[in-house]
Scaffold this motif. Structure first.
Motif, mmCIF file in Angstrom:
data_model
loop_
_atom_site.group_PDB
_atom_site.id
_atom_site.type_symbol
_atom_site.label_atom_id
_atom_site.label_comp_id
_atom_site.label_asym_id
_atom_site.label_seq_id
_atom_site.Cartn_x
_atom_site.Cartn_y
_atom_site.Cartn_z
ATOM 1 N N LYS B 239 22.992 56.600 28.718
ATOM 2 C CA LYS B 239 21.825 56.928 29.550
ATOM 3 C C LYS B 239 20.805 55.797 29.574
ATOM 4 N N LYS B 240 21.181 54.674 28.964
ATOM 5 C CA LYS B 240 20.313 53.486 28.911
ATOM 6 C C LYS B 240 18.961 53.766 28.249
ATOM 7 N N LEU B 241 18.985 54.735 27.335
ATOM 8 C CA LEU B 241 17.769 54.960 26.530
ATOM 9 C C LEU B 241 17.790 54.037 25.312
ATOM 10 N N ILE B 242 19.012 53.658 24.883
ATOM 11 C CA ILE B 242 19.164 52.548 23.944
ATOM 12 C C ILE B 242 19.762 51.404 24.744
ATOM 13 N N THR B 243 19.118 50.246 24.703
ATOM 14 C CA THR B 243 19.589 49.136 25.537
ATOM 15 C C THR B 243 19.965 47.904 24.720
ATOM 16 N N VAL B 244 19.847 47.971 23.391
ATOM 17 C CA VAL B 244 20.203 46.801 22.574
ATOM 18 C C VAL B 244 21.725 46.677 22.489
ATOM 19 N N ASP B 245 22.200 45.463 22.219
ATOM 20 C CA ASP B 245 23.624 45.264 21.947
ATOM 21 C C ASP B 245 23.947 45.895 20.604
ATOM 22 N N SER B 246 25.092 46.498 20.488
ATOM 23 C CA SER B 246 25.559 47.041 19.221
ATOM 24 C C SER B 246 24.487 47.880 18.509
ATOM 25 N N PRO B 247 24.179 49.063 19.074
ATOM 26 C CA PRO B 247 23.150 49.930 18.487
ATOM 27 C C PRO B 247 23.447 50.264 17.022
ATOM 28 N N ILE B 248 22.395 50.559 16.302
ATOM 29 C CA ILE B 248 22.523 50.885 14.877
ATOM 30 C C ILE B 248 22.827 52.364 14.692
ATOM 31 N N ILE B 249 23.768 52.655 13.803
ATOM 32 C CA ILE B 249 23.931 54.012 13.270
ATOM 33 C C ILE B 249 23.929 53.852 11.755
#
Lengths: 424, 424
Positions: B239-249
């Motif tokens: 949904k493009k609410l996170i837009t960074v490369d390789s999001p953190i989990i």
């Protein structure tokens, strides 16, 4: 009547609170030219441990007057605060000395300027003895250690005679089922004889800790025990096993200091010393309960604690933020076992602030504590929000103090005027 | 596979351990030219907290290899030790960053040289935000805070946009009855939308803490929760609410890091981070129990923890003296709540020494702890004496570490080679 220690000169250099080591918690970030930091206006990082100066002054004077009235010397137990600046205030208010539990604590009392240091504990081990020898050589101080066995007396005699020093000792007299201490007259007399024959030791009197006596008839048992202890000192003196002028008799934690002062004050030829520690900080938990017992005994017995006026006040608060209100009835507070005592009841919510204004905190109650968080139960209708400040009182001040290197000192407007550093 | 942080340069200046502040406990009195101090020969004041260097190295490498194998990044929780020298060792061994619980802890991680600092907690309050702004300006570091409410996001946005900074945030996702964190997808999506619209904030991913999930079917519940969390990150990214490369989990305390690593390793497009903290020190209590569960799951599931060889070792000991043996079956030890953890089981007697020789300690058991004393039950036939040294292992290392400003580091001959200082 004990004289205030007029010659008290602290060797403790007030730390430069403009330079906090990186990572110091509970201090300011943005320095202000007036040196005053409002807790309510969020000028200090929270959580912070805060003591109210007016309450400290009240407690300081209350207990000193209590001791003066009973003609007993006050040697506050320093283990509660381990704060040289507070030790200095206690000495300036008239304390005879500072009581400690360990050699390292003794050194802290010495740098705070104590001229008498009473270690209400055994001195055991080569390096620990070396630390006390250094203290005796470097500081103009009378140091007293407790001893309750010939083994320990022999170890001390060997060390201190080889160091060409004489260690002052008090025999600890205990009760069956209690903590340290000889358990009967025979053990005490044997030990006193051993000490007299040993080099490097000087017997100064007797030490007791009545706080290990419990039960419904605790007061009666404690009075009997204290009278027995006084009798022992007199017997040892008669038998010339104690040869100092005005032998020491010392007892009293924060729960039974009134009974101890009452019993000891009948023996003005002895140097009677009481050692309460928590009175300076006090709390709203176990020590408030103990003090209510003191006041209730005073009302019953026309004791001086009532005449004296006022009472001890809880001086310590923890200021912390609401970090999260994840469920309607649950708030998570940014304060945990790293910050506040939890072994004698959880902290109590006393006050709150939002955007600099007081908040209604009725019904808010801590229900659990973790390393870095406290859960607070939020009653229906309470609109607690993230960012609200909650102000907690505590139970068992020792365990809160040992979490902090710097304690904020605030005036009655909740403005931090300075910091004191602890030496745990 | 995560690369070891080769560029790690500690800003932490090794303290000069030749100058201990007066009153420092657990250190030496008489300086030796070789800088080596024998615990057995009483060259260190006791009680002392001692970590065994070989166990630290073992634990350091064990967990780093575990993380490397699962292709997850290791960001050890620093709250356990708060010891910059140990943070530096963790970073040098390949840790991606250091996890912290508070802004002050973040500053300590920064001076230890961490390039990524993950605050697994909410950032609340003006002064606390100012501390993080200072950290972001003064240190070359990527800092991440958790957020679980629009209130907090709005506060952060206001502060950091006014400071012309962009704060990296992770949405905390929690479980009903748990600690912080949004309780469902809807809350998370609403918050993510709010963050996207707010100035001064950048959403980097999702943070969970599975350690609040309990019960007989905890493993199953945790796996479901972790899968749900991964799905959420993917939805937010779509949904493009996170837009960074390789999001953190990120997740994992010291109890369930194996399950978290297993679940996260299936998603190499994410930056998966585990955050165990206690593994470095370990214990013989609650974390030993947790690790036994890890090993038992590995045996059941052909997990890597078994292949890896060896296991975590308890690295922390408390050395203390027998002060008194006032009754045949009772010894009083010079170690108390000021020195050792007591909230998750009392310390265990592991070893003993008398006059430099090993002592039989079988059957000795701690039965109670006070501020400055521990009671040990002495079985019939055991000739424990005043002056004997007892060596204890502990449960819950965090609560022991926060009692000490200097921790002795010993080799396998029980010789202290140096000290590390803590920053609680």
């Amino acid at each position: 009547m004990p004289q205030a220690n007029k010659k008290h000169v602290s060797k403790y250099q007030e730390f430069d609170h403009k330079i906090f080591p990186a990572g110091t918690k509970g201090v300011w970030v943005n320095e202000k030219s007036d040196g005053r930091y409002s807790l309510i206006n969020e000028e200090i990082c929270l959580p912070a441990a805060v003591i109210r100066e007016s309450a400290i002054k009240n407690n300081l004077n209350w207990m000193q007057q209590f001791a003066n009235h009973h003609q007993v010397r006050l040697s506050p137990h320093g283990k509660t605060t381990m704060t040289p600046a507070l030790f200095s205030e206690q000495l300036e208010a008239g304390a005879w000395g500072i009581t400690v539990a360990t050699p390292a604590q003794a050194e802290t009392a010495a740098i705070a300027g104590a001229k008498h240091i009473l270690m209400a504990n055994q001195l055991v081990g080569k390096a620990n003895m070396a630390l006390i020898a250094r203290l005796m050589r470097q500081h103009d101080v009378q140091f007293y250690a407790c001893v309750d066995s010939c083994e320990n007396a022999a170890q001390l005699s060997r060390f201190f005679s080889e160091a060409s020093l004489t260690l002052n000792v008090l025999i600890e007299y205990g009760v069956p089922g209690g903590r340290c201490g000889c358990r009967n007259h025979e053990e005490v007399e044997t030990l006193a004889g051993f000490i007299q024959a040993a080099k490097g030791l000087r017997l100064y009197g007797l030490e007791v800790y009545e706080g290990v006596i419990h039960g419904a008839d605790a007061e009666d048992k404690i009075r009997l025990f204290l009278r027995d202890a006084v009798m022992l000192v007199e017997q040892l003196t008669e038998k010339k096993l104690i040869t100092v002028d005005s032998p020491i008799i010392t007892g009293a934690g924060s729960a039974w200091y009134d009974i101890v002062a009452d019993e000891f004050s009948a023996h003005p030829h002895l140097t009677a010393i009481i050692r309460p520690g928590c009175y300076l900080i006090h709390d709203t938990g176990i020590y408030q309960d103990a003090q209510q017992q003191v006041m209730s005994r005073a009302r019953r017995n026309q004791g001086y604690a009532c005449e004296l006026g006022g009472d001890l006040e809880s001086a310590l608060e923890l200021w912390a933020y609401v970090l999260s209100v994840p469920e309607a009835c649950k708030a998570v507070i940014g304060m945990g076992k790293r910050d506040v005592a939890f072994d004698a009841g959880l902290p109590l919510v006393e006050r709150g602030f939002r955007d600099g204004q007081p908040l209604n905190v009725q019904g808010l109650e801590a229900t659990a504590i973790m390393d870095q968080h406290t859960f607070v139960n939020v009653p229906a209708g309470c609109d607690l929000k993230v960012g609200d400040i909650l102000v907690f009182s505590t139970s068992h001040p020792c365990l809160t103090f040992d979490k902090w290197r710097y304690i904020s000192v605030a005036d009655d407007t909740d403005t931090v005027t300075h910091f004191v550093d602890t030496r745990f």
